[in-house]
Design an enzyme around this catalytic site. Structure first.
Site, PDB file in Angstrom:
ATOM      1  N   LYS A   1       0.832  -1.220   0.000  1.00 61.97           N
ATOM      2  CA  LYS A   1       0.000   0.000   0.000  1.00 61.97           C
ATOM      3  C   LYS A   1       0.866   1.269   0.000  1.00 61.97           C
ATOM      4  O   LYS A   1       0.644   2.167  -0.791  1.00 61.97           O
ATOM      5  CB  LYS A   1      -0.897   0.065   1.253  1.00 61.97           C
ATOM      6  CG  LYS A   1      -1.868  -1.058   1.424  1.00 61.97           C
ATOM      7  CD  LYS A   1      -2.790  -0.806   2.623  1.00 61.97           C
ATOM      8  CE  LYS A   1      -2.078  -0.770   3.972  1.00 61.97           C
ATOM      9  NZ  LYS A   1      -1.523  -2.044   4.428  1.00 61.97           N
TER      10      LYS A   1
ATOM     11  N   ARG B   1      -8.858   1.487   9.190  1.00 66.25           N
ATOM     12  CA  ARG B   1      -8.499   0.128   9.584  1.00 66.25           C
ATOM     13  C   ARG B   1      -9.606  -0.545  10.387  1.00 66.25           C
ATOM     14  O   ARG B   1      -9.469  -1.705  10.765  1.00 66.25           O
ATOM     15  CB  ARG B   1      -7.231   0.160  10.432  1.00 66.25           C
ATOM     16  CG  ARG B   1      -5.955  -0.159   9.650  1.00 66.25           C
ATOM     17  CD  ARG B   1      -4.825  -0.052  10.633  1.00 66.25           C
ATOM     18  NE  ARG B   1      -3.638  -0.766  10.303  1.00 66.25           N
ATOM     19  CZ  ARG B   1      -2.571  -0.229   9.688  1.00 66.25           C
ATOM     20  NH1 ARG B   1      -2.609   1.001   9.264  1.00 66.25           N
ATOM     21  NH2 ARG B   1      -1.486  -0.940   9.503  1.00 66.25           N
TER      22      ARG B   1
ATOM     23  N   ARG C   1      11.600  -6.635   5.174  1.00 66.83           N
ATOM     24  CA  ARG C   1      11.454  -5.196   4.904  1.00 66.83           C
ATOM     25  C   ARG C   1      12.370  -4.348   5.794  1.00 66.83           C
ATOM     26  O   ARG C   1      12.484  -4.584   6.984  1.00 66.83           O
ATOM     27  CB  ARG C   1       9.991  -4.805   5.159  1.00 66.83           C
ATOM     28  CG  ARG C   1       9.735  -3.320   5.124  1.00 66.83           C
ATOM     29  CD  ARG C   1       8.283  -3.013   4.945  1.00 66.83           C
ATOM     30  NE  ARG C   1       7.503  -3.188   6.157  1.00 66.83           N
ATOM     31  CZ  ARG C   1       6.201  -2.905   6.226  1.00 66.83           C
ATOM     32  NH1 ARG C   1       5.547  -2.488   5.156  1.00 66.83           N
ATOM     33  NH2 ARG C   1       5.545  -3.070   7.361  1.00 66.83           N
TER      34      ARG C   1
ATOM     35  N   ARG D   1      11.802  -2.465  10.939  1.00 70.37           N
ATOM     36  CA  ARG D   1      10.779  -1.786  11.734  1.00 70.37           C
ATOM     37  C   ARG D   1      10.528  -2.616  12.978  1.00 70.37           C
ATOM     38  O   ARG D   1      10.433  -3.835  12.885  1.00 70.37           O
ATOM     39  CB  ARG D   1       9.480  -1.697  10.917  1.00 70.37           C
ATOM     40  CG  ARG D   1       9.251  -0.331  10.317  1.00 70.37           C
ATOM     41  CD  ARG D   1       8.060  -0.320   9.400  1.00 70.37           C
ATOM     42  NE  ARG D   1       6.791  -0.595  10.062  1.00 70.37           N
ATOM     43  CZ  ARG D   1       5.609  -0.431   9.461  1.00 70.37           C
ATOM     44  NH1 ARG D   1       5.549   0.003   8.218  1.00 70.37           N
ATOM     45  NH2 ARG D   1       4.489  -0.695  10.094  1.00 70.37           N
TER      46      ARG D   1
ATOM     47  N   ARG E   1      -0.079  -8.670  13.878  1.00 70.18           N
ATOM     48  CA  ARG E   1      -0.643  -7.661  12.974  1.00 70.18           C
ATOM     49  C   ARG E   1      -1.544  -8.311  11.938  1.00 70.18           C
ATOM     50  O   ARG E   1      -2.585  -7.766  11.579  1.00 70.18           O
ATOM     51  CB  ARG E   1       0.480  -6.871  12.299  1.00 70.18           C
ATOM     52  CG  ARG E   1       1.132  -5.897  13.277  1.00 70.18           C
ATOM     53  CD  ARG E   1       2.451  -5.383  12.772  1.00 70.18           C
ATOM     54  NE  ARG E   1       2.300  -4.511  11.631  1.00 70.18           N
ATOM     55  CZ  ARG E   1       3.231  -4.350  10.691  1.00 70.18           C
ATOM     56  NH1 ARG E   1       4.359  -5.008  10.755  1.00 70.18           N
ATOM     57  NH2 ARG E   1       3.016  -3.528   9.700  1.00 70.18           N
TER      58      ARG E   1
HETATM   59  P1  AMP Z   1       1.432   0.922   9.077  1.00 69.10           P
HETATM   60  O1  AMP Z   1       2.661   1.720   8.788  1.00 69.10           O
HETATM   61  O2  AMP Z   1       0.255   1.366   8.233  1.00 69.10           O
HETATM   62  O3  AMP Z   1       1.655  -0.558   9.004  1.00 69.10           O
HETATM   63  O4  AMP Z   1       1.026   1.264  10.591  1.00 69.10           O
HETATM   64  C1  AMP Z   1       1.891   0.944  11.669  1.00 69.10           C
HETATM   65  C2  AMP Z   1       1.108   0.863  12.972  1.00 69.10           C
HETATM   66  O5  AMP Z   1       0.505   2.131  13.255  1.00 69.10           O
HETATM   67  C3  AMP Z   1      -0.062  -0.109  12.970  1.00 69.10           C
HETATM   68  O6  AMP Z   1       0.340  -1.443  13.245  1.00 69.10           O
HETATM   69  C4  AMP Z   1      -0.940   0.471  14.083  1.00 69.10           C
HETATM   70  O7  AMP Z   1      -0.397   0.180  15.364  1.00 69.10           O
HETATM   71  C5  AMP Z   1      -0.780   1.966  13.847  1.00 69.10           C
HETATM   72  N1  AMP Z   1      -1.801   2.485  12.897  1.00 69.10           N
HETATM   73  C6  AMP Z   1      -1.590   3.030  11.664  1.00 69.10           C
HETATM   74  N2  AMP Z   1      -2.750   3.395  11.085  1.00 69.10           N
HETATM   75  C7  AMP Z   1      -3.725   3.084  11.975  1.00 69.10           C
HETATM   76  C8  AMP Z   1      -5.149   3.202  11.965  1.00 69.10           C
HETATM   77  N3  AMP Z   1      -5.807   3.701  10.913  1.00 69.10           N
HETATM   78  N4  AMP Z   1      -5.830   2.760  13.066  1.00 69.10           N
HETATM   79  C9  AMP Z   1      -5.184   2.252  14.129  1.00 69.10           C
HETATM   80  N5  AMP Z   1      -3.852   2.102  14.198  1.00 69.10           N
HETATM   81  C10 AMP Z   1      -3.112   2.517  13.149  1.00 69.10           C
END
Ligand code: AMP
Length: 218
Positions: free
Chosen positions: A15, A90, A127, A157, A168
């Protein structure tokens, strides 16, 4: 017509990479909620301090906080002529709140990137991200390489470690997959195959967005 886009898909579906690319070619802002949170953690803001442990466990930050962040960001002038959201919504509660926020604006185009679970685990476990600027490194770059953008050190990360990745993905199935069903019946919903080479995914994404935008006004 403003291009108001959201990208759905599990962690590791591509994404962020695809949203970044699309945003650059179309001149619209990419709004990544994960990136906004990681910046807040790095800057040590109150939201960052509270989000860090939740993120490290692979869990979701609360809806109220996330909805507030996105509401503020979508009101900024650069988002009025279009945006691409990466990582939001989400949960179904976030999706409903987004509909309310966008009332009166052009319809949302929703693209779901589909990738088999085994491939996601492979991608997430390899990654790397730049410690300095937060940019995800292109696949193939190694721990010893440097960030191509700012020459910063590449690291994994913290939430890409093995146990957290499983959590996750579990949370994705429980909380985020229902969001796909929330949008599926809309004429502006499209799903694309994210297991292909990045260039092919980008081409399919552009085609899906063009098709979804063609006269499919809600
Ligand atoms: P990502 O980089 O999109 O994988 O996001 C990393 C982490 O940020 C996720 O595993 C969540 O802990 C938090 N996060 C990001 N976007 C959201 C969202 N829309 N709702 C809740 N938690 C989020």
């Amino acid at each position: 017509m403003a291009l108001n886009l959201i990208m759905l898909g599990p962690p590791g579906a591509g994404k962020g990479t695809q949203a970044e690319r699309f945003a650059r070619t179309r001149g619209i802002p990419k709004i990544s909620t994960g990136e906004i949170l990681r910046e807040a953690v790095q800057a040590g803001t109150e939201i960052g301090l509270r989000a860090k442990s939740v993120m490290d466990r692979g869990e979701l930050v609360g809806d109220e906080v996330m909805i507030g962040i996105v509401r503020d960001r979508l009101q900024r002038p650069d988002a009025l002529s279009g945006f691409i959201l990466d990582g939001f919504p989400r949960t179904v509660a976030q999706a409903s709140a987004l509909d309310a926020m966008l009332d009166g604006r052009d319809p949302l185009i929703v693209v779901d990137i589909v990738v088999p679970e085994q491939e996601l685990i492979r991608r997430l476990s390899t990654r790397l991200i730049c410690k300095e600027c937060g940019q995800t490194a292109p696949s193939g770059d190694e721990l010893s390489s440097r960030c191509r953008k700012c020459s910063g050190e590449l690291v994994q990360r913290t939430d890409d470690s093995q146990g957290v990745v499983r959590e996750r993905l579990r949370i994705y199935h429980a909380s985020t997959e229902p969001v796909v069903n929330f949008y599926r019946a809309r004429p502006t919903f499209r799903s694309i195959d994210g297991a292909q080479a990045a260039d092919q995914v980008a081409a399919d994404l552009a085609a899906a967005i063009a098709a979804a935008g063609n006269g499919n006004v809600r």
